[in-house]
Design an enzyme around this catalytic site. Structure first.
Site, PDB file in Angstrom:
ATOM      1  N   HIS A  60       0.835  -1.248  -0.006  1.00  0.00           N
ATOM      2  CA  HIS A  60       0.279   0.231  -0.097  1.00  0.00           C
ATOM      3  C   HIS A  60       0.786   1.156  -0.067  1.00  0.00           C
ATOM      4  O   HIS A  60       1.914   1.326   0.674  1.00  0.00           O
ATOM      5  CB  HIS A  60      -0.805   0.053   1.118  1.00  0.00           C
ATOM      6  CG  HIS A  60      -2.130  -0.810   1.040  1.00  0.00           C
ATOM      7  ND1 HIS A  60      -2.693  -1.457   2.209  1.00  0.00           N
ATOM      8  CD2 HIS A  60      -2.677  -1.460   0.025  1.00  0.00           C
ATOM      9  CE1 HIS A  60      -3.812  -1.935   1.441  1.00  0.00           C
ATOM     10  NE2 HIS A  60      -3.772  -2.073   0.268  1.00  0.00           N
ATOM     11  N   ASP A 135      -0.302  -3.511   8.423  1.00  0.00           N
ATOM     12  CA  ASP A 135      -1.706  -3.168   8.994  1.00  0.00           C
ATOM     13  C   ASP A 135      -2.372  -4.488   9.217  1.00  0.00           C
ATOM     14  O   ASP A 135      -3.709  -4.571   8.822  1.00  0.00           O
ATOM     15  CB  ASP A 135      -2.330  -2.410   7.753  1.00  0.00           C
ATOM     16  CG  ASP A 135      -1.802  -1.065   7.517  1.00  0.00           C
ATOM     17  OD1 ASP A 135      -1.137  -0.572   8.392  1.00  0.00           O
ATOM     18  OD2 ASP A 135      -2.073  -0.637   6.321  1.00  0.00           O
TER      19      ASP A 135
HETATM   20 FE    FE Z   1      -1.677   1.563   5.949  1.00  0.00          FE
HETATM   21 ZN    ZN Z   2      -2.515  -0.934   4.089  1.00  0.00          ZN
END
Ligand code: FE
Ligand code: ZN
Length: 246
Positions: A60, A135
């Protein structure tokens, strides 16, 4: 302990945290998931450290956006999951899951923790009992399922919770306050959770991070962890959290 770890506050970008760490034996330095170069370069200059590696947990943008600039500025090598090589900017060292990554004499196990994304990995520095999980897990919460299934996330969280209770968990975002509100909404009688909400509020009031958390604290207070291997319960909690406005 052989690793020195500093948290870099990048809350101006999606409430992100990045981390710089140094293996004291070899003086090798790494940064975890840099959303931008600037704050990392400032932190390195402040410590007088030279960057050797950029470690990514997943692709990401808010975790890899600093890769190229940092690489150009420092000559550091970008490290990530081989399976994600096509979407990790500037990748040099392509890791296989189950392999070890050596930051000098500090060795990290690469643990596959798909769910938030497919190909998400954690770096678990065994001697220091420090895990960088991107995450996947947060204090009292977990990452959204952008690519993976509830089954995959339950397995991934289980792997993190199988680490020693005093393992420090370094997460990619400061989400503790909103996570605590949600957790209390589904586990209101949990005394440890009530106490943790007070601690989190105190920390955030003075601008202190709630990261790292520990395996033990998550076992006591994180509803997604406490769902255990009950995938249905996990999926129900995840759906409730997605719509939760605290
Ligand atoms: Fe993130
Ligand atoms: Zn992420």
């Amino acid at each position: 302990m052989t690793l020195t770890i500093h948290i870099i506050d990048m809350l101006h970008i999606e409430d992100n945290y990045s981390f710089v760490l140094r293996d004291e034996a070899s003086r090798k330095v790494a940064v975890i998931d840099p959303p931008e170069a600037k704050g990392v370069l400032e932190a390195l200059a402040h410590e007088g450290w030279q960057l050797d590696y950029i470690l990514n947990t997943h692709h990401h943008w808010d975790h890899v956006n600093g890769n190229i600039k940092l690489k150009v500025a420092t000559g550091a090598q970008v490290v990530g999951n081989a399976a994600d090589a096509h979407r990790i900017p500037g990748i040099d060292i392509k890791l296989q899951v189950g392999e070890a990554f050596a930051l000098g004499e500090s060795v990290a196990e690469i643990i596959a923790i798909s769910g938030h994304t497919i190909g998400h990995i954690a770096y678990y520095f065994t001697a220091d009992k420090a895990v960088f999980c991107g995450d996947t897990l947060f204090p009292m919460g977990c990452g959204r399922l952008f690519e993976g299934t509830p089954e995959q996330m339950v397995v991934s969280i289980g792997k993190l919770m199988a680490l020693p209770d005093d393992t420090r968990i370094y997460c990619g975002h400061e989400y503790a306050l909103s996570n605590a509100k949600f957790a209390l909404s589904v586990d209101s009688n949990n005394k440890d959770l009530q106490e943790r909400m007070r601690q989190v509020q105190e920390l955030r009031n003075i601008g202190e991070p709630t990261v790292p958390t520990t395996v033990a604290d998550e076992k006591r207070t994180n509803p997604f962890v406490r769902a255990g291997s009950d995938v249905e319960r996990f999926a129900q909690l995840r759906a409730l959290k997605n719509d939760f406005r605290g």
